[in-house]
Motif scaffolding. Structure first.
Motif, PDB file in Angstrom:
ATOM      1  N   ALA A  53       0.830  -1.210   0.000  1.00  0.00           N
ATOM      2  CA  ALA A  53       0.000   0.000   0.000  1.00  0.00           C
ATOM      3  C   ALA A  53       0.863   1.258   0.000  1.00  0.00           C
ATOM      4  CB  ALA A  53      -0.937  -0.009   1.208  1.00  0.00           C
ATOM      5  N   VAL A  54       1.887   1.276   0.834  1.00  0.00           N
ATOM      6  CA  VAL A  54       2.779   2.437   0.895  1.00  0.00           C
ATOM      7  C   VAL A  54       3.474   2.651  -0.452  1.00  0.00           C
ATOM      8  CG1 VAL A  54       4.931   3.301   1.912  1.00  0.00           C
ATOM      9  CG2 VAL A  54       3.129   2.408   3.390  1.00  0.00           C
ATOM     10  N   VAL A  57       0.930   3.868  -3.098  1.00  0.00           N
ATOM     11  CA  VAL A  57       0.601   5.287  -2.887  1.00  0.00           C
ATOM     12  C   VAL A  57       1.777   6.157  -3.311  1.00  0.00           C
ATOM     13  CG1 VAL A  57       0.165   7.036  -1.098  1.00  0.00           C
ATOM     14  CG2 VAL A  57      -1.149   4.923  -1.129  1.00  0.00           C
ATOM     15  N   THR A  58       2.982   5.723  -2.957  1.00  0.00           N
ATOM     16  CA  THR A  58       4.179   6.456  -3.371  1.00  0.00           C
ATOM     17  C   THR A  58       4.273   6.481  -4.897  1.00  0.00           C
ATOM     18  OG1 THR A  58       5.294   5.771  -1.340  1.00  0.00           O
ATOM     19  CG2 THR A  58       6.686   6.595  -3.111  1.00  0.00           C
ATOM     20  N   TRP A  60       1.766   6.366  -6.942  1.00  0.00           N
ATOM     21  CA  TRP A  60       0.736   7.293  -7.415  1.00  0.00           C
ATOM     22  C   TRP A  60       1.224   8.739  -7.292  1.00  0.00           C
ATOM     23  CZ3 TRP A  60      -3.313   7.247 -10.338  1.00  0.00           C
ATOM     24  CH2 TRP A  60      -4.177   8.329 -10.340  1.00  0.00           C
ATOM     25  N   ILE A  61       1.871   9.046  -6.178  1.00  0.00           N
ATOM     26  CA  ILE A  61       2.420  10.399  -5.994  1.00  0.00           C
ATOM     27  C   ILE A  61       3.497  10.672  -7.044  1.00  0.00           C
ATOM     28  CG2 ILE A  61       3.777  11.861  -4.425  1.00  0.00           C
ATOM     29  CD1 ILE A  61       2.249  10.414  -2.114  1.00  0.00           C
ATOM     30  N   THR A  64       1.866  11.249 -10.354  1.00  0.00           N
ATOM     31  CA  THR A  64       1.329  12.608 -10.372  1.00  0.00           C
ATOM     32  C   THR A  64       2.440  13.614 -10.657  1.00  0.00           C
ATOM     33  OG1 THR A  64      -0.381  11.953  -8.807  1.00  0.00           O
ATOM     34  CG2 THR A  64       0.049  14.317  -9.029  1.00  0.00           C
ATOM     35  N   THR A  90       8.439   6.357 -10.723  1.00  0.00           N
ATOM     36  CA  THR A  90       7.071   5.825 -10.783  1.00  0.00           C
ATOM     37  C   THR A  90       7.061   4.348 -11.150  1.00  0.00           C
ATOM     38  OG1 THR A  90       6.180   7.982 -11.399  1.00  0.00           O
ATOM     39  CG2 THR A  90       4.831   6.060 -11.912  1.00  0.00           C
TER      40      THR A  90
END
Length: 136
Positions: A53-54, A57-58, A60-61, A64, A90
């Protein structure tokens, strides 16, 4: 004279009660052991799920950030270094996060959530009881 040694009703009921207690106790011990095994598997998988999960999310950041860098490059003539750096990060985080998540998922699906051994024994007990009821 036909002499039969028959057990009294109280004796039969007491024996049946003891057998039923032993039966229930055995099944509860089986269920308890199987649930402990499942909890142990979850305890092993949860850290991997958290890491996944971490990292996702990382990722995804970072994705972005990459999109922002791409838009920056598209609208302002400059060096592409922001874009490529963001893209590499990414891809790295998404691959690692995906692999860790896949490993945790595989562990959980391999064991499943149902106490399968206990359920199988209870099914066999049910069949046995039906057969016993027919013969008496």
């Amino acid at each position: 004279q036909d002499v039969h040694t028959e057990k009294s009703l109280a004796t039969v009921l007491a024996e049946t009660k003891e057998e039923l207690k032993e039966f229930v106790s055995t099944r509860l011990e089986m269920l308890s052991a199987e649930l402990r095994e499942k909890v142990r598997t979850w305890k092993q998988a949860i850290p991997f799920l958290l890491i996944a999960a971490v990292l996702l999310v990382t990722g995804w950041i970072a994705l972005t950030f990459t999109l922002i860098a791409l838009l920056h490059v598209a609208f302002i003539a400059s060096v592409y270094s922001w874009f490529f750096a963001g893209l590499v990060v990414t891809v790295f985080y998404l691959v690692v996060g995906g692999l860790v998540g896949w490993f945790a998922y595989r562990e959980l699906t391999a064991t499943g959530l149902k106490p399968t051994r206990t359920l199988e024994v209870l099914k066999q007990d049910q069949i046995w009881m039906k057969n016993e009821a027919r013969t008496t």
